[in-house]
Design a protein around this motif. Sequence first.
Motif, PDB file in Angstrom:
ATOM      1  N   GLU A 165       0.770  -1.296   0.064  1.00  0.00           N
ATOM      2  CA  GLU A 165       0.026  -0.039  -0.185  1.00  0.00           C
ATOM      3  C   GLU A 165       0.792   1.174  -0.055  1.00  0.00           C
ATOM      4  OE1 GLU A 165      -3.613   2.054   2.413  1.00  0.00           O
ATOM      5  OE2 GLU A 165      -2.813   0.249   3.024  1.00  0.00           O
ATOM      6  N   THR A 167       1.477   5.084   0.121  1.00  0.00           N
ATOM      7  CA  THR A 167       0.638   6.392   0.250  1.00  0.00           C
ATOM      8  C   THR A 167       1.666   7.430   0.199  1.00  0.00           C
ATOM      9  OG1 THR A 167       1.333   6.167   2.590  1.00  0.00           O
ATOM     10  CG2 THR A 167      -0.816   4.966   1.952  1.00  0.00           C
ATOM     11  N   ASP A 168       2.654   7.454  -0.159  1.00  0.00           N
ATOM     12  CA  ASP A 168       3.965   8.474  -0.367  1.00  0.00           C
ATOM     13  C   ASP A 168       4.880   7.992  -1.363  1.00  0.00           C
ATOM     14  OD1 ASP A 168       6.360  10.044   0.563  1.00  0.00           O
ATOM     15  OD2 ASP A 168       4.577  11.325   1.706  1.00  0.00           O
ATOM     16  N   GLY A 248      -1.661   1.364  -4.924  1.00  0.00           N
ATOM     17  CA  GLY A 248      -1.913   2.672  -4.258  1.00  0.00           C
ATOM     18  C   GLY A 248      -2.534   3.866  -4.919  1.00  0.00           C
ATOM     19  N   GLN A 249      -3.041   4.890  -4.326  1.00  0.00           N
ATOM     20  CA  GLN A 249      -3.354   6.094  -5.082  1.00  0.00           C
ATOM     21  C   GLN A 249      -2.975   7.227  -3.999  1.00  0.00           C
ATOM     22  OE1 GLN A 249      -7.283   6.314  -6.728  1.00  0.00           O
ATOM     23  NE2 GLN A 249      -7.545   8.509  -6.381  1.00  0.00           N
ATOM     24  N   LEU A 250      -2.120   8.090  -4.563  1.00  0.00           N
ATOM     25  CA  LEU A 250      -1.571   8.943  -3.673  1.00  0.00           C
ATOM     26  C   LEU A 250      -2.527  10.419  -3.346  1.00  0.00           C
ATOM     27  CD1 LEU A 250       2.100   9.237  -4.991  1.00  0.00           C
ATOM     28  CD2 LEU A 250       1.039   7.714  -3.097  1.00  0.00           C
ATOM     29  N   ASP A 251      -3.515  10.541  -4.207  1.00  0.00           N
ATOM     30  CA  ASP A 251      -4.417  11.699  -3.818  1.00  0.00           C
ATOM     31  C   ASP A 251      -5.668  11.502  -4.592  1.00  0.00           C
ATOM     32  OD1 ASP A 251      -3.853  12.208  -6.701  1.00  0.00           O
ATOM     33  OD2 ASP A 251      -2.009  13.320  -6.148  1.00  0.00           O
TER      34      ASP A 251
END
Length: 306
Positions: A165, A167-168, A248-251
């Motif tokens: 996952e 996130t950054d 994941g998707q950052l935004d």
Amino acid sequence: MPHRRIRLAAVGAVGLLLLSGCLHAAPASSIQEAPKDLGAQDVVSAVQADPALKELLPAEIRQSGVLTVGSAVGTPPIAFHPQDGGPPRGVDIDVADAVARKLGLTVKRDQVSGASLLTGLTAGRFAVGTANFSVTEERKKVLDFTTYLTDGTGILVRDDSSLTEVTDLAQLCGSSIGTGVGSTFENDLRRQQDKCVQAGKQPYRVSTYSDAAAHFLALREGHVDVLVSSASVLRYAAAQQPGLRLAGQLDRRDVGLATNKGAGLAEPLRAAIDALVAEGAYQKILAKWHLEEAGIQRSAVNPSAA
């Protein structure tokens, strides 16, 4: 994850929008990504017109019975050309067509891109622009946006990747990353590349691709560890291509149909989208393109992009 199975006041304003780019600035699709049966199922023709909503339209459009649409066509599932050379398909196409049907209008579509899309709006060649446009405060100064989807920066990896996952971007330090040449994603990656060094880590390496086939092939064959692009594009690719998964998707950003500022079309579009949501037609479109996670519950006009 589903079973494998995107009128200005001055020329300067046009330049502002071009520099900011469309959210889905991923490599253009190639014939390998768009077989003739991809997205061929019809989920739009059952939509029925609502006479009350048609009355909300500007008089000129209501009387003509036609909604002119400028559509940027590039990559599945946003908008793409099928292999057989037929009309474009994609979530942008289906949403615009369903909205038009709900408003009792027939779509007349121009396939355009870049400056042609924006200048076409300003010159009145079409009333609505679709290009997976993310809503930004700068864009709202010169255009109205009616939301119909969310999108963001997605992370695609092979199934054997240790990344789970993300996130950054700091989690990608030391990795090799593929992305679309000249895209907003490339710009973001290069702008933040020094953060890895500042944290005492190896910087990530960025490779760019102008063709979607090369883009995904580089990941599958191990030339890059990660792809960074539109979350909607990558989510769909993960559903279609064995061995790949979205990590994941950052935004998350609102995506909207673009209309000229103050043209009086944004609110009727919003009402039509809400009607499609209420009756379930909207959900069928998202399911067709494996974009349920990108859906909205209610449309909005010019939401805050802070």
